[in-house]
Design a protein around this motif. Structure first.
Motif, short mmCIF file in Angstrom:
data_model
loop_
_atom_site.label_atom_id
_atom_site.label_comp_id
_atom_site.label_asym_id
_atom_site.label_seq_id
_atom_site.Cartn_x
_atom_site.Cartn_y
_atom_site.Cartn_z
N LYS A 176 0.82 -1.22 0.00
CA LYS A 176 0.00 0.00 0.00
C LYS A 176 0.85 1.27 0.00
CE LYS A 176 -3.78 -2.18 2.58
NZ LYS A 176 -4.56 -2.16 3.84
N THR A 178 2.37 2.72 2.56
CA THR A 178 1.99 3.56 3.70
C THR A 178 3.02 3.42 4.81
OG1 THR A 178 0.62 1.80 4.64
CG2 THR A 178 -0.47 3.39 3.18
N ASP A 217 2.37 7.27 1.27
CA ASP A 217 1.47 7.97 2.19
C ASP A 217 2.08 7.91 3.59
OD1 ASP A 217 -0.57 9.23 3.44
OD2 ASP A 217 -2.12 7.76 2.94
N ASP A 218 2.71 9.02 4.00
CA ASP A 218 3.34 9.12 5.31
C ASP A 218 2.32 9.69 6.28
OD1 ASP A 218 4.82 10.47 7.53
OD2 ASP A 218 6.57 9.75 6.46
N GLY A 222 2.09 13.20 4.91
CA GLY A 222 1.17 13.09 3.79
C GLY A 222 1.80 12.43 2.58
N LYS A 223 1.30 12.78 1.39
CA LYS A 223 1.79 12.19 0.13
C LYS A 223 3.13 12.81 -0.23
CE LYS A 223 -1.44 9.31 -1.47
NZ LYS A 223 -1.16 7.92 -1.90
N HIS A 229 10.77 11.16 1.69
CA HIS A 229 10.59 10.40 2.93
C HIS A 229 11.95 10.01 3.50
CE1 HIS A 229 8.86 7.34 5.64
NE2 HIS A 229 9.70 6.46 5.11
#
Length: 617
Positions: A176, A178, A217-218, A222-223, A229
């Motif tokens: 995903k 995430t 998606d952090d 956020g995105k 990241h």
């Protein structure tokens, strides 16, 4: 049936390939580090000369190294390829510090890394006592305690090491894309040792700094791209390691900021490696940080006088205001050579992230001048003077000042603090024999003048507050006296959240009651939660004053006043740098209560102050 490699492994392999491709292209960095001004090159040379001469006499080489710990909860295995990934990450961070120290004029000084025979990072693996669900961001101390037996078994004294503790408390879903975490994420330390808590996760790796895709998606940011990241969390390791090595927060200069550069110890932890993706100019170490690290035993590789308590005294302090600047000059004496002076110019609020730095190197007689020209208009501020000693130790002095809306500094508070410094020192050392000498010096310095009267009153009340504070009941005040400081009235009941009750002084080495860039001649210390109750016997008409937080404290408080149990004043949440006035009708009031409470962010720094509270008939 052919087995598929897990997506996490594919991402790691892809990242390594991308890194190798970029290395083979040998493209120059799109945003080289800014050149060091000639004035700072000269300062670096002068500081190196002082350090080299001192270290060369009876040298004691250091065998210290940065210790890396990997901690995982009892029900989790370490993240995939953690040893290989962390080796690449720490090599990258080591190279960052080395190149930045060299750019700042101190040569390729850097902390050593502990390596195993295969060339990879030596990592001390620790399994926690409890499962994943029972740890969170506040578990740093507990996690460190669980690491201690392993470290001691390896022959270490953890209290005298610099520890980088990676906590396996992140959750990464490779399918995903995430990410979330609940890891401790903070650090602190000195020249003798420190601790930095970090997180680890399988998608964190140096090659991934290059990647603008995929987007993930952090949960916090956020995105963002996988590369961004990695910038945030690998940069976070470099930043928190700085704290463990004793570096405080500070911001880059306004000129640097306009050009897009970010200071490592400011918000540069989020821009580390941005230049590799052509997304910015990246992160750099400020000269002030390099100056401090030049004597840090992990960098200097010297343990000479490591355990000597360094002491320093500032003499002949003079502050000279300019149109939008001021100079701070003086002379330093110390039992361990002082090779650098750093001024942190810190507007109150925002923690110390926006502190700007100015540096100077003391001459052979210890004299120095700091040109403080990076002032924020319309702000109360702290001037933190840090004295850097050759053995890695530091001493700090803190003063208050303010800047008007046009950028002009108001330095009278600084000047008063300098004038009172001998008095404060005599009181801190309990050397009461020097008190009279300190008063005599005030008289010779200012002569008969309203300024002397003002400083004398502040000094008199400060000494009385510490040595022999006499308080009376509100009903015993002579009728002809129309007003009296509330700190001269004995409370019927008192309770403070930290330490002991204090009147007309602070219960720490600062002593002077300073708030919002100003000094106050009298006041009441009321660390939240606190309550001061007074019996007034209906003898007073009004209470005037203001409320705020002690300088250097970044907490938040609410101030409440009750008259015969009825709330008559309720402040908003008050933070550092803010002073709120009040005027309370006390006609017919028998009982007065002053109450402080936490502003909602914990009470660790809630040094609340009732500033010049005064009863009037």
């Amino acid at each position: 049936m052919k087995q598929r490699l897990p997506l996490t492994i594919l991402l790691i392999l892809f990242g390594i390939c991308a890194w190798l491709f970029a290395e083979n292209q040998k493209q120059p960095s799109p945003s080289p580090a800014p050149a060091l001004p000639n004035s700072l090159q000269e300062q670096a040379a002068q500081a190196r000369q002082i350090l080299s001469a001192w270290q060369a006499e009876n040298p004691i080489p250091s065998k210290r190294t940065l210790r890396v710990v990997y901690w995982t909860p009892s029900d989790r295995e370490p993240a995939a390829a953690y040893r290989e990934r962390l080796s690449r990450i720490m090599d990258h961070i080591q190279n960052f510090y080395r190149s930045e120290m060299e750019r700042q004029g101190f040569g390729p000084l850097v902390f050593p890394l502990e390596k195993d025979g295969d060339g990879l990072l030596k990592i001390h693996l620790v399994r926690g006592d409890k499962p994943f669900a029972q740890y969170d961001g506040k578990s740093g101390s507990a996690i460190r305690e669980e690491c201690l037996p392993t470290l001691r078994a390896a022959g270490m004294d953890p209290n005298h090491e610099t520890l980088l503790i990676f906590c396996n408390l992140a959750t990464w879903d490779a399918e995903k894309k995430t990410f979330s975490h609940k890891s401790p994420y903070y650090a602190g330390g000195s020249h003798r040792g420190g601790n930095a808590w970090q997180l680890d996760s399988p998608e964190l790796d140096v090659p991934n700094l290059l990647l603008k895709e995929p987007l993930i998606d952090d949960a916090q940011y956020g995105k963002i791209s996988l590369g961004k990241h990695n910038s945030i969390f690998i940069g976070g390791i470099a930043h928190e390691l700085g704290h463990a090595l004793s570096l405080p927060h500070n911001r880059e200069s306004p000129t640097w900021r306009k050009q897009g550069y970010r200071a490592l110890m400011g918000d540069g932890n989020r821009t580390y490696g941005d230049e590799l993706r052509n997304e910015g100019r990246g992160t750099h170490l400020q000269f002030a940080g390099a100056l401090r690290l030049a004597s840090q035993p992990l960098f200097s590789r010297s343990e000479k006088d490591l355990n000597i308590h360094a002491r320093a005294t500032l003499h002949d302090l003079i502050v000279t205001p300019g149109k939008k600047s001021f100079t701070f000059s003086g002379r330093v004496t110390a039992n361990v050579p002082a090779y650098g002076i750093i001024a942190y110019l810190d507007p109150v609020g925002h923690g110390d992230y926006d502190a700007r730095t100015v540096t100077a190197i003391p001459d052979a007689e210890g004299r120095f001048t700091l040109d403080c020209n990076q002032l924020r208009p319309n702000s109360a501020a702290e001037l933190r003077i840090l004295i850097c000693h050759a053995n890695g130790a530091t001493n700090r002095m803190t003063y208050s000042y303010s800047v008007d809306r046009n950028g002009k500094p108001e330095v009278s508070t600084l000047q008063t603090s300098f004038a009172l410094a001998p008095l404060v020192k005599a009181l801190n050392t309990r050397d009461h024999s020097r008190l009279q000498a300190a008063f005599d010096k005030l008289h010779s310095q200012f002569g008969p003048s309203p300024r002397l009267d003002e400083i004398n009153e502040l000094a008199r009340r400060l000494v009385a507050g510490i040595t022999n504070k006499e308080q009376t009941s509100a009903s015993n005040v002579p009728a002809e006296r129309k007003s009296i400081p509330l700190s001269d009235i004995k409370p019927a009941e008192v309770k403070v959240g930290y330490g002991q009750p204090a009147y007309d002084h602070l219960p720490n080495a600062d002593l002077l009651i300073a708030s919002g860039g100003k000094l106050f001649p009298h006041g009441i210390y009321a660390h939240a939660p606190a309550r001061h109750r007074y019996e007034l016997a209906k003898g007073w008409k009004t209470l005037t004053g203001s409320c705020g937080l002690a300088e250097n404290m970044q907490g938040s408080c609410i101030f409440i006043i009750k008259a015969d149990g009825r709330e008559v004043y309720h402040s908003p949440v008050i933070r550092a740098g803010e002073n709120h006035p009040y005027k309370i009708d006390l006609t017919g009031v028998e009982q007065l209560e002053l109450i402080t409470s936490d502003g909602g962010d914990g009470r660790g720094y809630d040094w609340a102050l009732w500033l010049t509270p005064t009863l009037h008939r």
